[in-house]
Every structure is written in structure tokens, then in C-alpha cells.
Design an enzyme around this catalytic site. Sequence first.
Site, mmCIF file in Angstrom:
data_model
loop_
_atom_site.group_PDB
_atom_site.id
_atom_site.type_symbol
_atom_site.label_atom_id
_atom_site.label_comp_id
_atom_site.label_asym_id
_atom_site.label_seq_id
_atom_site.Cartn_x
_atom_site.Cartn_y
_atom_site.Cartn_z
ATOM 1 N N ALA A 22 -5.298 57.023 -11.298
ATOM 2 C CA ALA A 22 -4.594 57.604 -11.485
ATOM 3 C C ALA A 22 -3.919 57.239 -12.916
ATOM 4 C CB ALA A 22 -3.633 58.447 -10.716
ATOM 5 N N ASN A 23 -4.165 56.358 -13.396
ATOM 6 C CA ASN A 23 -3.907 56.465 -14.311
ATOM 7 C C ASN A 23 -4.116 56.969 -16.021
ATOM 8 O OD1 ASN A 23 -5.667 53.908 -14.318
ATOM 9 N ND2 ASN A 23 -5.314 53.488 -16.494
ATOM 10 N N ILE A 26 -8.235 62.495 -15.539
ATOM 11 C CA ILE A 26 -7.962 63.790 -14.539
ATOM 12 C C ILE A 26 -7.668 63.422 -13.440
ATOM 13 C CG2 ILE A 26 -9.586 64.813 -12.820
ATOM 14 C CD1 ILE A 26 -10.651 65.855 -15.863
ATOM 15 N N GLY A 27 -7.775 61.916 -12.892
ATOM 16 C CA GLY A 27 -6.583 61.941 -12.158
ATOM 17 C C GLY A 27 -5.455 61.249 -12.604
ATOM 18 N N SER A 138 -19.406 65.301 -9.957
ATOM 19 C CA SER A 138 -19.802 65.215 -11.488
ATOM 20 C C SER A 138 -21.295 66.319 -11.656
ATOM 21 C CB SER A 138 -20.213 64.389 -12.564
ATOM 22 O OG SER A 138 -20.529 64.023 -14.355
ATOM 23 N N TYR A 164 -25.571 56.150 -12.918
ATOM 24 C CA TYR A 164 -24.361 57.576 -13.147
ATOM 25 C C TYR A 164 -24.637 58.586 -12.412
ATOM 26 C CZ TYR A 164 -20.616 60.044 -14.366
ATOM 27 O OH TYR A 164 -19.351 60.499 -14.432
#
Length: 293
Positions: A22-23, A26-27, A138, A164
Site C-alpha cells: 500500500a505504499n 494501486i495499493g 492482471s 509473471y
Amino acid sequence: MTSFTLGDIPDMTGRTVVVTGANSGIGRATAAALAERGARVVLAVRDERKGRAAAAAMAGHTEVRRLDLADLASVRAFARDFTDPLDLLVNNAGVTVPSLARTADGFERQFGTNHLGHFALTNLLLPRLRGRVVTVSSLAHLMGSIDFADLNWHRRGYRAYPAYAQSKLANLLFADELSRRLAAAASPVVSTAAHPGIAATNLVNEAGGRTLRFRLEKALMGAVAHSARAGALPTLCAAVAEVPSGGYIGPRRLMGMRGAPAPARRAASARDADTARRLWRVSEELTGTAFPL
């Protein structure tokens, strides 16, 4: 589904939320939107300094706690120390790396962080969860496949993008299997998934690619990408709107690359329940965690 906007987020006062990664990106946009609507938002981040800087820029009640999804000991410590009832878990954090790297436990870093870390975290927090789990996948999952013979790229020549894509397909398979297990256990907890489309975040830049393909993809992103704030809308929709368990939300325009949230297309491989069950069993073995309900 009607067009979902930030204004559709209900009052979150009294609810506790954990957002991984969240830093930034999107988060961060997700955490900020939920905190602004009154939630107590825990920013679960690898770098606490960056987490505190992000939290300081948010309105509302925020906390920062260390969580390194590439280290199962860190995941266990976070879950052990988190003793409060939890209303919403947003499995958002993700990495993409240009060369082969491994987690503290020896897993290929993208699979270990993006899937296995969140798998373990969710199972460990489920006894305290009373609301919803949102797992962020994704568009890359459309190109993914699960190679059970070599999940952690010990035998194959490593290729960053297929690795990925495998991790993002694993996210969707996990979200679906979690939904089925919750239903079978008659749990009120809901499992949904989302993807941001093409959002202007630092994820691709962190990969540090120098290939022609990387430069072309970056140019494409610049042409079609929407902001991190817009990219967070599918996650927020999956978190608070009337999305059924097992639902998958993404942008509705340009083949899912941008636009307002709507039910998203998923690859046939992401709908394979047998593969999802097999992946769950393997993930339990690799992480030493299991569905607790």
C-alpha cells in the site's frame, strides 16, 4: 453493473482493512480511498519508511506494519501479531523482476511473492476475517500457464514475463478456489478478484528492463494507461460493491486496459477448477499453511 466511482464507496467507519503493497501505485490509491471513507487501514508493506510516508499523505485512520511477502517468516509474524477482527483483506502487492531471483524460502520471486505470500497470508488471517478477500490479478494472466513440473523455474531457462503471467494466473485460480472452499464451509466471507488494466504505476519501471520489447511495452503503456487512482477502481469495486463471491472485476474499455469497472474476461485456464484445486494443494505444501475453516 452500474458505473462504479469513488463516490460509491460506502461509509467504512468501524471497519478494519489490510492492504498489501500500500505504499505505492494501486495499493496506495486503494488504501487512501478506503481511509478517506472512515476505515481503519493497515498498510502492510515491506519498506516501513515508504509506508509511513504514504500514510502521512492519507486522510483518516492509517497504520503501517511490516510485511515481506517474499519471506514466509515475515508473513507468519504479521499474521501472528494481527489479532483484531478483519473486515477486508486486499491482496494487492506484486513484483515483476527482469532476471531470476528467489525469495527467502527459495521460490522464484514473482511466484513466491505474488501468489505464495498472499496464499499464506490469507489462510493465516482467515480465522479473524469477517468480510471479504480481494486478490489483484492482471491482464497478464491471459498469457499465463501453470507448470506444475517447474513452478519455481529450476529446470527451465528463466523468462521474466511468462513467470509473471504464471503468478497472475495463480492469483485468479487461488481466488476462485478460495471462494469454493468458503462456500463449502458455509462461511460468510467472500472472495473476489480484480485487475487494474494498464495503470501508470512503478511496477514496470521497477523491472528495469532494457530490451526492445520492454521499451515498446512502456510506450504502449504511455499511450493507453490510466492513473493509479483509476486503476484502483476495479479493486475498490470488488471490495465494497455487490460483487458475488468468485467475481472478477476490471476496466470495461479497450479490451480491459482502461475504463470504468465491469465484470472482466478471464482465460479458460483461469476457470479450470481441477487446476485450481491442484495449485491449492501444492501451495499448502510449499507454504506449510492450510485453509483453516
